[in-house]
Every structure is written in structure tokens, then in C-alpha cells.
Design a protein around this motif. Sequence first.
Motif, PDB file in Angstrom:
ATOM      1  N   SER A  51      66.060  23.757  50.975  1.00 64.19           N
ATOM      2  CA  SER A  51      67.110  24.584  50.399  1.00 64.19           C
ATOM      3  C   SER A  51      67.175  25.950  51.081  1.00 64.19           C
ATOM      4  O   SER A  51      66.145  26.599  51.293  1.00 64.19           O
ATOM      5  CB  SER A  51      66.873  24.781  48.895  1.00 64.19           C
ATOM      6  OG  SER A  51      67.851  25.652  48.361  1.00 64.19           O
ATOM      7  N   TYR A  68      69.583  28.013  49.722  1.00 66.84           N
ATOM      8  CA  TYR A  68      70.510  28.646  48.786  1.00 66.84           C
ATOM      9  C   TYR A  68      69.943  29.944  48.236  1.00 66.84           C
ATOM     10  O   TYR A  68      68.748  30.050  47.941  1.00 66.84           O
ATOM     11  CB  TYR A  68      70.841  27.700  47.627  1.00 66.84           C
ATOM     12  CG  TYR A  68      72.033  28.192  46.846  1.00 66.84           C
ATOM     13  CD1 TYR A  68      73.309  28.045  47.361  1.00 66.84           C
ATOM     14  CD2 TYR A  68      71.875  28.864  45.642  1.00 66.84           C
ATOM     15  CE1 TYR A  68      74.411  28.534  46.675  1.00 66.84           C
ATOM     16  CE2 TYR A  68      72.961  29.355  44.955  1.00 66.84           C
ATOM     17  CZ  TYR A  68      74.232  29.184  45.475  1.00 66.84           C
ATOM     18  OH  TYR A  68      75.309  29.685  44.812  1.00 66.84           O
ATOM     19  N   ARG A  69      70.809  30.944  48.063  1.00 62.05           N
ATOM     20  CA  ARG A  69      70.459  32.225  47.460  1.00 62.05           C
ATOM     21  C   ARG A  69      71.298  32.405  46.199  1.00 62.05           C
ATOM     22  O   ARG A  69      72.518  32.469  46.268  1.00 62.05           O
ATOM     23  CB  ARG A  69      70.700  33.379  48.438  1.00 62.05           C
ATOM     24  CG  ARG A  69      69.839  33.309  49.684  1.00 62.05           C
ATOM     25  CD  ARG A  69      68.361  33.499  49.367  1.00 62.05           C
ATOM     26  NE  ARG A  69      67.510  33.384  50.562  1.00 62.05           N
ATOM     27  CZ  ARG A  69      66.917  32.277  50.953  1.00 62.05           C
ATOM     28  NH1 ARG A  69      67.070  31.144  50.247  1.00 62.05           N
ATOM     29  NH2 ARG A  69      66.176  32.249  52.038  1.00 62.05           N
ATOM     30  N   TRP A  70      70.622  32.476  45.068  1.00 60.38           N
ATOM     31  CA  TRP A  70      71.305  32.528  43.774  1.00 60.38           C
ATOM     32  C   TRP A  70      71.929  33.906  43.528  1.00 60.38           C
ATOM     33  O   TRP A  70      71.411  34.932  43.982  1.00 60.38           O
ATOM     34  CB  TRP A  70      70.322  32.196  42.661  1.00 60.38           C
ATOM     35  CG  TRP A  70      69.888  30.768  42.650  1.00 60.38           C
ATOM     36  CD1 TRP A  70      68.832  30.228  43.314  1.00 60.38           C
ATOM     37  CD2 TRP A  70      70.521  29.684  41.952  1.00 60.38           C
ATOM     38  NE1 TRP A  70      68.757  28.871  43.080  1.00 60.38           N
ATOM     39  CE2 TRP A  70      69.775  28.511  42.244  1.00 60.38           C
ATOM     40  CE3 TRP A  70      71.627  29.597  41.108  1.00 60.38           C
ATOM     41  CZ2 TRP A  70      70.107  27.268  41.717  1.00 60.38           C
ATOM     42  CZ3 TRP A  70      71.956  28.353  40.584  1.00 60.38           C
ATOM     43  CH2 TRP A  70      71.219  27.214  40.885  1.00 60.38           C
ATOM     44  N   ARG A 114      81.109  21.033  45.259  1.00 59.48           N
ATOM     45  CA  ARG A 114      81.799  22.268  45.641  1.00 59.48           C
ATOM     46  C   ARG A 114      83.293  22.208  45.305  1.00 59.48           C
ATOM     47  O   ARG A 114      83.871  23.209  44.883  1.00 59.48           O
ATOM     48  CB  ARG A 114      81.590  22.564  47.133  1.00 59.48           C
ATOM     49  CG  ARG A 114      80.175  23.041  47.448  1.00 59.48           C
ATOM     50  CD  ARG A 114      79.987  23.397  48.910  1.00 59.48           C
ATOM     51  NE  ARG A 114      78.649  23.909  49.157  1.00 59.48           N
ATOM     52  CZ  ARG A 114      78.303  25.197  49.147  1.00 59.48           C
ATOM     53  NH1 ARG A 114      79.233  26.118  48.926  1.00 59.48           N
ATOM     54  NH2 ARG A 114      77.064  25.576  49.378  1.00 59.48           N
ATOM     55  N   ASP A 119      72.040  21.695  47.587  1.00 57.55           N
ATOM     56  CA  ASP A 119      72.542  23.069  47.582  1.00 57.55           C
ATOM     57  C   ASP A 119      73.989  23.146  47.112  1.00 57.55           C
ATOM     58  O   ASP A 119      74.416  24.171  46.559  1.00 57.55           O
ATOM     59  CB  ASP A 119      72.410  23.691  48.972  1.00 57.55           C
ATOM     60  CG  ASP A 119      71.017  24.261  49.210  1.00 57.55           C
ATOM     61  OD1 ASP A 119      70.194  24.232  48.271  1.00 57.55           O
ATOM     62  OD2 ASP A 119      70.748  24.743  50.333  1.00 57.55           O
ATOM     63  N   ASP A 120      74.758  22.079  47.314  1.00 58.33           N
ATOM     64  CA  ASP A 120      76.115  22.042  46.758  1.00 58.33           C
ATOM     65  C   ASP A 120      76.061  22.068  45.234  1.00 58.33           C
ATOM     66  O   ASP A 120      76.873  22.739  44.582  1.00 58.33           O
ATOM     67  CB  ASP A 120      76.850  20.792  47.229  1.00 58.33           C
ATOM     68  CG  ASP A 120      77.169  20.817  48.712  1.00 58.33           C
ATOM     69  OD1 ASP A 120      77.203  21.913  49.293  1.00 58.33           O
ATOM     70  OD2 ASP A 120      77.365  19.726  49.292  1.00 58.33           O
ATOM     71  N   ARG A 136      73.583  23.364  43.488  1.00 66.69           N
ATOM     72  CA  ARG A 136      73.166  24.724  43.144  1.00 66.69           C
ATOM     73  C   ARG A 136      74.367  25.667  43.128  1.00 66.69           C
ATOM     74  O   ARG A 136      74.499  26.520  42.236  1.00 66.69           O
ATOM     75  CB  ARG A 136      72.113  25.217  44.140  1.00 66.69           C
ATOM     76  CG  ARG A 136      70.750  24.545  44.002  1.00 66.69           C
ATOM     77  CD  ARG A 136      69.751  25.128  45.011  1.00 66.69           C
ATOM     78  NE  ARG A 136      68.408  24.603  44.798  1.00 66.69           N
ATOM     79  CZ  ARG A 136      67.899  23.553  45.431  1.00 66.69           C
ATOM     80  NH1 ARG A 136      68.650  22.892  46.324  1.00 66.69           N
ATOM     81  NH2 ARG A 136      66.675  23.142  45.179  1.00 66.69           N
ATOM     82  N   TYR A 137      75.239  25.513  44.097  1.00 66.14           N
ATOM     83  CA  TYR A 137      76.430  26.364  44.165  1.00 66.14           C
ATOM     84  C   TYR A 137      77.317  26.163  42.940  1.00 66.14           C
ATOM     85  O   TYR A 137      77.812  27.134  42.349  1.00 66.14           O
ATOM     86  CB  TYR A 137      77.206  26.041  45.443  1.00 66.14           C
ATOM     87  CG  TYR A 137      78.504  26.803  45.590  1.00 66.14           C
ATOM     88  CD1 TYR A 137      78.509  28.149  45.910  1.00 66.14           C
ATOM     89  CD2 TYR A 137      79.727  26.150  45.402  1.00 66.14           C
ATOM     90  CE1 TYR A 137      79.710  28.849  46.042  1.00 66.14           C
ATOM     91  CE2 TYR A 137      80.917  26.835  45.531  1.00 66.14           C
ATOM     92  CZ  TYR A 137      80.910  28.193  45.848  1.00 66.14           C
ATOM     93  OH  TYR A 137      82.091  28.874  45.967  1.00 66.14           O
ATOM     94  N   ASP A 189      75.585  27.804  39.966  1.00 66.70           N
ATOM     95  CA  ASP A 189      75.621  29.260  40.148  1.00 66.70           C
ATOM     96  C   ASP A 189      76.992  29.821  39.796  1.00 66.70           C
ATOM     97  O   ASP A 189      77.124  30.819  39.065  1.00 66.70           O
ATOM     98  CB  ASP A 189      75.264  29.574  41.599  1.00 66.70           C
ATOM     99  CG  ASP A 189      74.900  31.043  41.810  1.00 66.70           C
ATOM    100  OD1 ASP A 189      74.870  31.810  40.824  1.00 66.70           O
ATOM    101  OD2 ASP A 189      74.636  31.425  42.958  1.00 66.70           O
TER     102      ASP A 189
END
Length: 713
Positions: A221, A223-225, A261, A311-312, A314-315, A318
Amino acid sequence: MISDEVLDRVAHGAYHAPHDVLGLHEERDAADRTFWAVRARRPLAETVTAVFTDGDRVPLTHVRSGVWEGRRDGRPGPYVLQTTYPDGPGFASDDPYRHLPTLGELDLHLIGEGRHERLWDVLGAHVREHGGTDGTSFAVWAPDAQAVRVVGDFNSWDGAGHAMRSLGSSGVWELFIPDIGVGTVYKYEILTPESRWILKADPMARRAETPPATGSVVTASAYRWNDDDWMAARASAPPVSRPMSAYELHVGSWRPGLGYRDLVDPLIAHVRELGFTHVEFLPLSEHPFGGSWGYQVSGYYAPTSRFGSPDDLRYLIDRLHQAGIGVIMDWVPGHFPKDDFALGRFDGRPLYEHPDPRRGEHKDWGTFIFDYGRNEVRNFLVANALYWLDEFHVDGLRVDAVASMLYLDYSRNDGEWEPNIHGGRENLEAIRFLQETNATAYRLHPGIAMIAEESTSYPGVTAPTSAGGLGFGFKWNMGWMNDSLVYIERDPLYRSHHAGDLSFSFVYAFSENFILPISHDEVVHGKGSLLAKMPGDHWQKLANMRAFLAYMWAHPGKQLLFMGQEFGQLSEWSEDRSLDWWLLDQPSHRQLQQFVAALNARYLEHPPLWARDHDAAAFTRLGAPVWDPNVLAFSREDGDGGMLVAVCNFAGTVLDGVELDFPRPGLWHEVLNSDASAYGGSGVGNLGAVTADANGRARLVLPPLGVLWLVPD
């Protein structure tokens, strides 16, 4: 002094300790002089040379079965193997067998004790720099295996050159493979106790191929939250004292073709328009069969690849948080499918499942049941709950089919189940597992919600574990759901004889912290949609629908509504097709959706509906001086002086001059009328307000199939 048998097994990738043979080893010669033996497996090679970083070159000699050996008299150090082949180019590569294990003794101890709260950090596949080399480490629990190999597209699915080492009694196998990384597809090839090779996906894989492909995929990952504000606010108060109205959806059929997404903007717009506080996703863990809706999981740590990458997802979560929308995910620790590539008989024998079929199989569902009493299995599941809370910031887990876990005789006839050690029917190991999961989740993630779908009268589902309860934050109120649907499906002409179906829930409404669910289970398998359940013509169906939802939102407990019901889906839900969005082109269905939006707006505006949701002292049943069987009235309080009265008329006619004792005298305003013309109703009401006399008595006009919410001036 290595036997031919061992060399042959190493050559075939069938030795449990290949690192004891291959790689760099300190040894002594006949004159008792220390030297370093370098061994490598390079079948069909013409020459093999170990080239050390200090420039020393050590030619290796073929010993047996493709195993080569050389001697270095200097100090140990990193090296690469230069290999040439007849009629082919030579190449240089790092040696997997020169590297130390990537798991420490503490990790192995915690795994054995069943207490590794970040299991996903040590098992599975992890891209890392190790021993000065970039690559991927692999670790898997398979205690009954004779040997384990990593196979994948990087070695043409021939794992003989990538045999893993056994880390002793822990049952964990480990290997670091240099120069492979994100996107690598792999599986484990396991030699069973019966000497049969089987191919298995990684139980700890954090990404999987898109079904019907079944490989595991190396992932990392980046990803940055951006949801710090949400997470801080979440931790500040328990959800039981906050508003919660959840919109349940199945990603694949909400709007087919949208990935994680793609879903972000239309889902946020829809949920915000409707005013729901949370979305609840049907399971998003990887599953082989789409028709299971995610309830038969093959990859507990892998978000399904049908809709994009981890990560999608997670997006998506988020962005929902940034929009002020909470996220709940369904979680299925009660059973898992028997697909050959997945968890079942993982190392050739029962491992994740209980070995006794009386405890290890669900005959109705054709699935295996976890062995909750085995430390490593319990750890696998507890850590999985923490994984979703930690790595994906989900705000709650709704645990599926809890009743099937609690009882040893669940869906079994006499003679098909074994009592517990006390002679009872309770599954003591599963109970302890649920208690540990909930206690650990709440300790590490304050403000989350652990939710039980539990359909029996098991005591203390939402009681704290310190008091012997299961420790859930909420329980689905299946009794309310069944009784209220039985009632609302009746013709209004006959409802007066069945008023108890609607009011019985008040007897136990405060025995647990309840959520009132109208879920996907109520609109499939021939049950029809919620609107289709309603009696009467189309106008009456819509009026019944509005009245039912207004009653549901006012009833003690949080709310959950499955997608499509907000605009009156006509057809039964199917995962194979989209919702009937075209219905929103019809004014009556658009008005129903606007009514649901009004429900949520008034709900959020009035704390009496949620602040003391599970406090019996904040609820009063109203009905004096005359109890009309078609009228259900009650008041709610928030503890700060706020009050709300809900008056429900489930008769098909207007009731004029109904007398009702209100909690206090004075002017009471209608803040919601389900029969308002703006929502497609007949417009019957009380001109926006009623006045209660000095004794609190007021006369009301109740609309047909209508519900009023009133608050004091």
C-alpha cells in the motif's frame, strides 16, 4: 557430509529445511580448519560461480541432482550466483537461501499463543529490503505439511527452486525471494502428510486475482489517509449515543460496472442526499462465487479484486469519511467454502476447520466451520477483524450468522452434534472467540461498532465481556423485523386484531443495544421487495411504506435499510442486475425517496430519537384515554429536555378527533407527516400543530396509513 537422500529432496524442493543445505555455511575440513561452504541449486547449469561483494569469485562444482558446492576461505558476506547454461545466455541472481528468516522468535511465540494482534504484518507476502536486497518475503502456517514451495509466474509455476524452510514447532514456513515485487501472482505448493502435492492460495494474501482466477497477488500500500478529523471524532464517543441510520448496499449491483473509485462520487452524492449516517457494505473480502454476495469467503485479508485494488477501497472509505459518512462492513467468521484452492484441508488435513464434522461442517450451507479452540485459527480471525479496522479504517463490522456460531446443535438433528464439556449446547470456544474479538477491537479502536446478526434470545449479546456478555456494541433486532413485517403485510382491515405484532417489540426493546434491520435478506428468495410486501393499490402501498419507515425511524434502536427500498424498488433484488433506478422518473417514487431524506433529516435534528436509544426511562408508551388497536403512539426523550412524540395510524381511514395524553401541555409541532402531499400523501393533518391542554390532553386528526412526529414548542 550431506546424504544423497537429502540432496535429492533439496533438488526436488521437497526438503523441510533447504536453508540447512543451500546457502552459505560455516564448516570444518579434515584438518579441522574453518571454511565457508557455498551451495546452490542450479539444475542443468553448465557453470555456477558465487561472486562476493568483496570481489572474491568462488567456482562451484556439481555434486548431485543439480546441487552445486564451492568453498570460500575468507569471511562470510553477501554474494550473487552467476550461472551459465549450454546454448543459452548466462545470468546473475541473488540466492534466496543466503538470507535469514524474516520472522523473529517473538512473532513465532505470539502466533503459537494465538495473540499476534498484527498477524498480517508477519504472515503472507511482503515486499521489503532484506539482507541488502529488494524482494518479497513469504510466510505461511501449515503445521502438517512435509514441505512447502512458493510457485508463481516468476518461476513458471515450478516451485522446486523455491522451497520454504520450516520454522520448527510453530508450523510456520518462510522464504525470502529476491527481485520479485508488487503484482507477482503466486500460490503455495504443499506436500501433504500423505505425500501428495496440493496448490493453495495464501490465507493471508492481501490481494487476489479477479475471480474466476484464484491466485494470490503480492501487493503493497502506498495510500495516505486524509480522514484524521473523522477518526478523532469517532473515538470521542461510543456510537450507541450517536445517530446511526445505515444504508446497506451490494457494490456489484448498486450501479453495475462501477469499481471502488468510480463508486465514490455517485455513492456519496446519493447517501448525502438521503441523509444516511453510514453505509454498510455486504462482504468485500475475496470470494470465489459472486452469487454468494460475499458470504462464502476465500480470502479473508484480500478485498475483492472485482472492483479494484486494496488502495482503491481505501480511497473509497477515505472519501466517505471526508464526506461525513461512516463505513460498516459485513464480516463472516462463521464458516468458509470448501473450494480446493482455499482454506479447506489447507495442508492436507483439517487445519482451519474443526476436524470433527459434527463441529466442522455446515451441512445446510456446504461449508466448513472454523476450529475456534485452536490458538492459531482464533488468532487468524481476531487479527482479521483488527486488519479491517486498522488498515481500512472501517467504523464497524457486522458479524454474520452469530447464532450458527453460538450453538453446537445449530441446524442439526439429534445425534449430529456433540455437547460441550458441561453437557450443554453452547459452543464455548466460539463464545470465547467472539468475546476476545470484541474486547480487543474496542480496546484498540475506540468508537467503532461491533454488530451481531444474532437471531436467538441468547443473553447478553451486547453486555460487556467483563460481565460475561459477548461484548458486541449492537445486535440486529430480528424479532422486531419479523413481527413488524408480518403486521405491515396484512390488509389494514385486519390489523386491529394483530396489534401485538407491532407492540411486542417494546417489551424487550431495551434488553440489548438494537439495530432495526430491513436488510438484503428480506428482499430476496421469493420474499419480494419491501414495497411489494405492502397491501393495497399502488398509492396505498406507498402510503404503507412511508408509515412503516416513519414508525421504524421513531422506534428505539438504530436503523438499517437495504438499497432500492429508499425509492420503492418494485422487483426483488438480484445481484445479477442493477437496481430499478428508472423508477425515480416517476413522481411517486421520487417523492418516496424525498420522504426518506426527510426522515433522516428530522432524525438527525431531534436527539430524542437517538441520544438515549437504549434507555427504557427515555421511552413512554402513549394511548390513554382510549387504546385504539390501529394507533401506536409513544414518546422519546433525550435527557436534556428534548421530547418527540410519534403517533402511527395503521388503519386505512382518517381518524378524526383522536384524544391522546401528551407528556406535557402546550403547543406541539408536526415536524413530520408521512401523509404530506409533498411526499405523495393525501395531505391530512393538524395544520402543523396541536395544543395539549393543562392535563396534556390533545385532539388529533390522524391521516390514513400515516405517521406523525411532534415536538413541543
